[in-house]
Design a protein around this motif. Structure first.
Motif: not given
Length: 172
Positions: A15-27, A42-46, A50-51
């Motif tokens: 995620l640090a390398a690709d902060p716009a990747n919503v799947k990484l945020v979800y995982f 909850r923070q990451y799911y929210r 939003a993304m």
């Protein structure tokens, strides 16, 4: 490090390398949920919601957290809102059904869980929940059928269903 901590670490590095990747945020959220770190999940799911609106899977993940935390009305409402948009969302039907079941609303639980069973007949969690619901309604034969279906769908989870199979066998 546990396997969940290692997974979270890996997702966060990606995620640090690709902060716009919503799947990484979800995982990352999923990793935190599995590790029992629900506020972080909850923070990451929210963030994922939003993304990527509409984000039905991510909304159901938030509903699942509500369920874990005992916020049954919120869990049901969030899952039902997803089902209003995507009537074939199996996980949404399961979460709404479990929330209703835990709240003692058997008719609502049955409606959602039967929908989930129609959508995914071999889903272990759905069959287990329906079995418990039938057992609580003294429908022992139907409960046993659901417990057997759960076992057949995922024998590796035998320990979860075996006590229920034993109960129904004892009542024959």
């Amino acid at each position: 490090l546990s396997q969940y901590d290692a997974a979270i670490d890996a997702f966060l590095r990606c995620l640090a390398a690709d902060p716009a990747n919503v799947k990484l945020v979800y995982f990352a959220g999923l990793g935190y949920e599995w590790a029992g770190q629900l506020p972080a999940a909850r923070q990451y799911y929210r963030r994922a919601v939003a993304m990527a609106p509409p984000a039905y899977d991510y909304e159901v993940s938030l509903a699942r957290l509500d369920l874990h935390e005992g916020n049954l009305k919120e869990a049901r409402d969030r899952a039902a809102a997803v089902l209003a948009q995507v009537p074939t969302h199996t996980e949404g039907a399961l979460v709404a059904g479990l929330a209703e079941q835990r709240a003692g609303h058997k008719a609502g639980a049955r409606r959602y869980l039967e929908l989930a069973a129609r959508l995914a007949p071999e889903y272990f969690d759905v069959r287990l929940a329906l079995g418990i619901l039938d057992y609580s309604d003294s429908r022992v034969a139907q409960a046993r059928g659901h417990f057997e279906a759960a076992f057949l769908s995922d024998p590796s989870r035998r320990a979860e269903v075996q006590p229920w199979l034993d109960r129904t066998l004892a009542q024959r």
